[in-house]
Motif scaffolding. Structure first.
Motif, PDB file in Angstrom:
ATOM      1  N   UNK A  27       0.807  -1.214   0.000  1.00 41.24           N
ATOM      2  CA  UNK A  27       0.000   0.000   0.000  1.00 41.24           C
ATOM      3  C   UNK A  27       0.846   1.273   0.000  1.00 41.24           C
ATOM      4  N   UNK A  28       2.150   1.142   0.241  1.00 40.46           N
ATOM      5  CA  UNK A  28       3.008   2.314   0.319  1.00 40.46           C
ATOM      6  C   UNK A  28       2.683   3.172   1.529  1.00 40.46           C
ATOM      7  N   UNK A  29       2.436   2.524   2.663  1.00 39.03           N
ATOM      8  CA  UNK A  29       2.037   3.227   3.882  1.00 39.03           C
ATOM      9  C   UNK A  29       3.017   2.946   5.026  1.00 39.03           C
ATOM     10  N   UNK A  30       2.793   3.620   6.132  1.00 38.56           N
ATOM     11  CA  UNK A  30       3.567   3.390   7.350  1.00 38.56           C
ATOM     12  C   UNK A  30       2.657   2.693   8.352  1.00 38.56           C
ATOM     13  N   UNK A  31       3.003   1.461   8.726  1.00 39.16           N
ATOM     14  CA  UNK A  31       2.214   0.685   9.673  1.00 39.16           C
ATOM     15  C   UNK A  31       3.122   0.135  10.761  1.00 39.16           C
ATOM     16  N   UNK A  32       2.617   0.069  11.978  1.00 37.60           N
ATOM     17  CA  UNK A  32       3.359  -0.511  13.090  1.00 37.60           C
ATOM     18  C   UNK A  32       2.758  -1.867  13.425  1.00 37.60           C
ATOM     19  N   UNK A  33       3.623  -2.859  13.518  1.00 39.01           N
ATOM     20  CA  UNK A  33       3.209  -4.221  13.845  1.00 39.01           C
ATOM     21  C   UNK A  33       3.165  -4.361  15.369  1.00 39.01           C
ATOM     22  N   UNK A  34       1.973  -4.548  15.927  1.00 38.96           N
ATOM     23  CA  UNK A  34       1.821  -4.698  17.374  1.00 38.96           C
ATOM     24  C   UNK A  34       2.431  -6.002  17.878  1.00 38.96           C
ATOM     25  N   UNK A  35       2.569  -6.994  17.020  1.00 39.38           N
ATOM     26  CA  UNK A  35       3.106  -8.309  17.402  1.00 39.38           C
ATOM     27  C   UNK A  35       4.570  -8.213  17.833  1.00 39.38           C
ATOM     28  N   UNK A  36       5.377  -7.471  17.058  1.00 36.60           N
ATOM     29  CA  UNK A  36       6.802  -7.362  17.390  1.00 36.60           C
ATOM     30  C   UNK A  36       7.259  -5.921  17.624  1.00 36.60           C
ATOM     31  N   UNK A  37       6.337  -4.951  17.506  1.00 31.70           N
ATOM     32  CA  UNK A  37       6.660  -3.556  17.760  1.00 31.70           C
ATOM     33  C   UNK A  37       7.417  -2.850  16.645  1.00 31.70           C
ATOM     34  N   UNK A  38       7.618  -3.527  15.534  1.00 29.71           N
ATOM     35  CA  UNK A  38       8.382  -2.959  14.425  1.00 29.71           C
ATOM     36  C   UNK A  38       7.493  -2.061  13.568  1.00 29.71           C
ATOM     37  N   UNK A  48       2.521   3.097  -6.438  1.00 34.78           N
ATOM     38  CA  UNK A  48       1.239   2.638  -5.895  1.00 34.78           C
ATOM     39  C   UNK A  48       0.156   3.539  -6.472  1.00 34.78           C
ATOM     40  N   UNK A  49      -0.666   2.975  -7.339  1.00 32.00           N
ATOM     41  CA  UNK A  49      -1.688   3.750  -8.034  1.00 32.00           C
ATOM     42  C   UNK A  49      -3.004   3.766  -7.254  1.00 32.00           C
ATOM     43  N   UNK A  50      -3.338   2.651  -6.642  1.00 31.69           N
ATOM     44  CA  UNK A  50      -4.628   2.549  -5.956  1.00 31.69           C
ATOM     45  C   UNK A  50      -4.532   1.516  -4.845  1.00 31.69           C
ATOM     46  N   UNK A  51      -5.113   1.817  -3.705  1.00 35.65           N
ATOM     47  CA  UNK A  51      -5.247   0.836  -2.624  1.00 35.65           C
ATOM     48  C   UNK A  51      -6.692   0.853  -2.141  1.00 35.65           C
ATOM     49  N   UNK A  52      -7.140  -0.295  -1.725  1.00 40.51           N
ATOM     50  CA  UNK A  52      -8.530  -0.410  -1.274  1.00 40.51           C
ATOM     51  C   UNK A  52      -8.660  -1.648  -0.413  1.00 40.51           C
ATOM     52  N   UNK A  53      -9.514  -1.566   0.596  1.00 41.16           N
ATOM     53  CA  UNK A  53      -9.833  -2.730   1.414  1.00 41.16           C
ATOM     54  C   UNK A  53     -11.304  -3.042   1.182  1.00 41.16           C
ATOM     55  N   UNK A  54     -11.578  -4.235   0.705  1.00 41.14           N
ATOM     56  CA  UNK A  54     -12.949  -4.679   0.474  1.00 41.14           C
ATOM     57  C   UNK A  54     -13.332  -5.632   1.592  1.00 41.14           C
ATOM     58  N   UNK A  55     -14.411  -5.334   2.277  1.00 41.45           N
ATOM     59  CA  UNK A  55     -14.858  -6.146   3.401  1.00 41.45           C
ATOM     60  C   UNK A  55     -16.242  -6.705   3.145  1.00 41.45           C
ATOM     61  N   UNK A  56     -16.514  -7.907   3.652  1.00 38.89           N
ATOM     62  CA  UNK A  56     -17.893  -8.411   3.580  1.00 38.89           C
ATOM     63  C   UNK A  56     -18.792  -7.567   4.488  1.00 38.89           C
ATOM     64  N   UNK A  57     -20.077  -7.606   4.238  1.00 34.53           N
ATOM     65  CA  UNK A  57     -21.031  -6.790   4.976  1.00 34.53           C
ATOM     66  C   UNK A  57     -21.028  -6.993   6.478  1.00 34.53           C
ATOM     67  N   UNK A  65      -9.587   0.033   8.324  1.00 34.79           N
ATOM     68  CA  UNK A  65      -8.266   0.607   8.593  1.00 34.79           C
ATOM     69  C   UNK A  65      -7.241  -0.512   8.433  1.00 34.79           C
ATOM     70  N   UNK A  66      -6.293  -0.340   7.530  1.00 33.80           N
ATOM     71  CA  UNK A  66      -5.308  -1.374   7.189  1.00 33.80           C
ATOM     72  C   UNK A  66      -4.516  -1.843   8.417  1.00 33.80           C
ATOM     73  N   UNK A  67      -4.125  -0.922   9.288  1.00 31.91           N
ATOM     74  CA  UNK A  67      -3.347  -1.276  10.480  1.00 31.91           C
ATOM     75  C   UNK A  67      -4.166  -2.146  11.426  1.00 31.91           C
ATOM     76  N   UNK A  68      -5.419  -1.794  11.622  1.00 27.80           N
ATOM     77  CA  UNK A  68      -6.294  -2.573  12.510  1.00 27.80           C
ATOM     78  C   UNK A  68      -6.513  -3.975  11.943  1.00 27.80           C
ATOM     79  N   UNK A  69      -6.806  -4.062  10.655  1.00 30.46           N
ATOM     80  CA  UNK A  69      -7.070  -5.346  10.008  1.00 30.46           C
ATOM     81  C   UNK A  69      -5.885  -6.299  10.134  1.00 30.46           C
ATOM     82  N   UNK A  70      -4.707  -5.865   9.705  1.00 30.45           N
ATOM     83  CA  UNK A  70      -3.559  -6.779   9.667  1.00 30.45           C
ATOM     84  C   UNK A  70      -2.964  -7.041  11.033  1.00 30.45           C
ATOM     85  N   UNK A  71      -3.106  -6.101  11.981  1.00 33.94           N
ATOM     86  CA  UNK A  71      -2.678  -6.397  13.342  1.00 33.94           C
ATOM     87  C   UNK A  71      -3.620  -7.400  13.998  1.00 33.94           C
TER      88      UNK A  71
END
Length: 99
Positions: A27-38, A48-57, A65-71
């Motif tokens: 995504x070309x973003x800055x994210x902090x990993x809560x698992x290891x603190x990195x 990076x032309x386009x980023x999007x998160x598609x979620x079921x209803x 929020x990308x950080x919340x999802x992947x953490x």
């Protein structure tokens, strides 16, 4: 001549990978990993032309929020060899326009 390809890869903790790091890079973003603190900062990455998160209803709205999802993924998968995500890469030829 155009060359197409499609590859599917697994992002696995057993191979030393992180879903948060992978998401930040793609995504070309800055994210902090809560698992290891990195913190993974790819804000200066180009292309990076386009980023999007598609979620079921029924998914929690917070996961848009990308950080919340992947953490959340890193937190729920506890095994040292956990498969955290899958990456699907599709290469399209330059001859195709964005339209």
């Amino acid at each position: 001549m155009a060359i197409y390809h499609c590859s599917i890869k697994i992002i696995s903790r057993g191979k030393g990978k992180s879903a948060v790091a992978a998401a930040a890079y793609r995504a070309g973003e800055k994210l902090t990993n809560d698992f290891d603190g990195e913190t993974h900062d790819y804000t200066h990455k180009g292309g990076v032309v386009h980023t999007e998160i598609l979620l079921p209803g029924h998914a929690p709205a917070a996961f848009s929020d990308r950080a919340v999802l992947w953490n959340a993924v890193e937190k729920i998968e506890k095994a040292k060899n956990a498969q955290l995500a899958r990456e699907i890469e599709i290469a399209l030829p330059r001859e195709l326009t964005r339209e």
